[in-house]
Design an enzyme around this catalytic site. Structure first.
Site, short mmCIF file in Angstrom:
data_model
loop_
_atom_site.label_atom_id
_atom_site.label_comp_id
_atom_site.label_asym_id
_atom_site.label_seq_id
_atom_site.Cartn_x
_atom_site.Cartn_y
_atom_site.Cartn_z
N ASN A 1 -34.73 23.35 58.26
CA ASN A 1 -33.53 22.90 57.54
C ASN A 1 -32.26 23.64 57.96
OD1 ASN A 1 -34.72 25.16 56.35
ND2 ASN A 1 -33.94 24.69 54.32
N PRO B 1 -39.79 27.90 67.01
CA PRO B 1 -39.02 27.04 66.12
C PRO B 1 -39.86 25.90 65.57
CG PRO B 1 -38.50 26.53 68.39
CD PRO B 1 -39.41 27.73 68.42
N GLY C 1 -40.92 28.59 55.12
CA GLY C 1 -41.44 27.24 55.03
C GLY C 1 -42.14 27.01 53.71
N SER C 2 -43.07 26.09 53.69
CA SER C 2 -43.72 25.70 52.44
C SER C 2 -44.71 26.76 51.96
CB SER C 2 -44.45 24.37 52.63
OG SER C 2 -45.63 24.54 53.40
N GLU D 1 -40.84 33.68 53.14
CA GLU D 1 -39.86 33.04 52.25
C GLU D 1 -40.30 31.59 52.11
OE1 GLU D 1 -35.61 31.88 53.07
OE2 GLU D 1 -35.27 33.57 51.72
N LEU D 2 -40.79 31.25 50.93
CA LEU D 2 -41.50 29.99 50.76
C LEU D 2 -40.75 29.04 49.82
CD1 LEU D 2 -45.07 31.57 50.52
CD2 LEU D 2 -43.86 30.75 52.55
N GLU E 1 -42.26 21.18 44.45
CA GLU E 1 -41.06 21.19 45.28
C GLU E 1 -40.95 19.86 46.03
OE1 GLU E 1 -38.82 24.24 48.27
OE2 GLU E 1 -40.90 23.77 48.75
#
Length: 487
Positions: free
Chosen positions: A163, A187, A239-240, A261-262, A392
């Protein structure tokens, strides 16, 4: 539409050499489904080569004086800055993000915040005395010294999300390099081009071969190798939550440090004196990368007695937002990254309806616009038991929930497995009191501060460790205690 000649189409970069002999990865513009670029992918053997190259380069890079490392990192960032226009065009084309936000956040903001990381790192001591009571420092007639030092972790596997690709990549790569680590960077296959440009920038800046390796793949074989190889000492992933859990499991047998960081399901709590701001808050979510942000406040909590008014105002604001080409200045909401993400929005809205939710604005996919578009959507929920309040969505879908009193508002805000971010709006004293009770890694009060000197990070299913700020630098270091006495 951006000029094709202005778009970057770089290749993987391993041990100082550009490579890629695997099948071509087709990168698609989510706004119009055109082909942005076809990039040769790296094979699993290339990932193995990158990991070993980073391992070999670590000793030399970690012994390089910190000031010299910082100078090379600044040259690396200047090389990216020289590509600013091409990076902007590329990020818009591969992510569908609106051009104004790409200019201010995705590219210029990413580079400037990375430069700030150099300043933060320079301000941190490599060693400092450990405070120990004086009586404990004198033993047997000899004086003991107790020192705390920080050392690099080793080889870091960095895996950013799609994102805000360059921004997220730099907030992994730059702190890792500054602190003496070497990096293997992968990436997202959905938006790899701007991140791949980091390989060319590293070569131009004169980073030693193997210090920064950048590889793209279409599947996950390389990522699995990066998160499980014994030569890798740490993994940093954005990511998720589901993928984060898999990465943690893959890293566990070799006891790597795992920085995650989810996902998030952040709440925006509007106190009675700030209800008039709620509709603006809904619009912010829609305009910010079409809701594709883990920190966005997708649950709006308002006093029950004002809920009907907020829903009407939010519906009016959302109806006025224009879906369309992210390069068009009149566009308010761009596309989602893929049709799979559009289907996720459809599924979540359908589930919300099945459990009693009422759609007051939007709610439909807009494939007729020629890309991956979903209408900005506002859903009236009775409580947080509805699946839309728990899962989410990662799209332009916001739920509005009423609370009875401030205790109930805090209860609703904390009724989630996530804990990444949140916000409270209202008179500062009452808003601060509520903010202190929200179980989240970051809580903004009336907007707050977002910048390189303040870290962010989550709790529970939203992850662990921090990015940005002092804590984001220290995350890439290992603490060592040294104690000594004179002979």
């Amino acid at each position: 539409m951006a000029r094709a000649s202005a778009l970057l189409s770089p290749r993987s970069y391993v041990d100082g050499v550009r490579l890629g002999s695997g099948p071509a990865l087709r990168v698609t513009d989510p706004a119009n489904l055109s082909t942005v670029a076809e990039v040769p992918t790296a094979e699993p053997a290339d990932f193995e080569r990158a990991v070993l190259a980073a391992r070999r380069a670590f000793d030399g890079w970690s012994r390089t004086p910190a000031a010299e490392r910082a100078g090379l990192v600044l040259r690396f960032l200047s090389s990216l800055e020289a590509r600013r226009r091409e990076l902007e065009d590329t990020v818009v084309a591969e992510t569908g993000a609106l051009l104004p936000s790409v200019r201010t956040l995705h590219v210029a903001g990413a580079i400037e915040q990375a430069r700030a990381a150099v300043r933060i790192h320079a301000s941190l001591p490599e060693e400092e005395h450990n405070p120990v009571p004086l009586d404990d420092l004198v033993t047997g007639g000899r004086v003991v010294t107790s020192v705390i030092g920080w050392e690099p972790l080793g080889v870091v596997a960095a895996i950013p999300a799609y994102n805000v690709p360059l921004f997220l990549a730099l907030w992994k790569v730059v702190p890792a390099l500054l602190t003496g680590n070497t990096v293997v960077l992968r990436p997202s296959p959905l938006a790899p081009l701007a991140v791949l440009a980091a390989g060319e920038a590293a070569a131009e800046a004169g980073l030693p071969p193997g210090v920064l390796n950048v590889l793209v793949e279409e599947g996950t074989a390389g990522a699995v190798l990066m998160t499980s190889a014994p030569e890798i000492d740490a993994v940093s992933f954005t990511g998720s939550s589901a993928v984060g859990a898999a990465i943690a499991a893959q890293a566990a047998p070799t006891h790597k440090r795992v920085m995650l960081e989810l996902g998030g399901k952040s709440a925006g709590v509007y106190l009675p004196d700030a209800v008039g701001r709620a509709a603006d808050g809904v619009a912010v979510v829609m305009r910010a990368m079409a809701g594709q942000g883990c920190v966005l406040q997708t649950r709006v909590l308002v006093p029950q007695e004002t809920k009907r008014r907020v829903l009407a105002e939010a519906a009016d604001r959302v109806a006025a937002l224009r879906l369309g080409d992210p390069r068009d200045p009149s566009t308010d909401v761009g596309p989602l990254i893929s049709d799979a993400q559009v289907r996720r929005c459809e599924d979540h809205v359908a589930a919300a309806r099945e459990h009693g939710g009422r759609v007051v604005a939007g709610g439909r996919a807009r494939r007729d616009l020629g890309g991956h578009f979903f209408e900005p959507t506002v859903v009236d929920l009775d409580d947080t038991a509805n699946p839309l309040a728990q899962e989410e969505t990662f799209g332009p879908v916001v739920s509005v929930i009423g609370y009875r009193d401030l205790d109930h508002a805090v209860e609703l805000a904390n009724d989630t497995v996530y804990g990444l971010s949140g916000a409270v709006f209202g008179a500062a004293d009452r808003a601060l009191a509520v903010a202190r009770r929200i179980r989240s890694g970051t809580v903004l009060v009336n907007g707050g501060y977002f910048g390189p000197f303040a870290s962010s990070g989550g709790r529970r299913h939203s992850g662990q460790w921090r990015e940005r700020g002092r804590e984001g630098i220290r995350a890439y270091q290992q603490l060592k205690h040294i104690t000594a006495t004179a002979l």
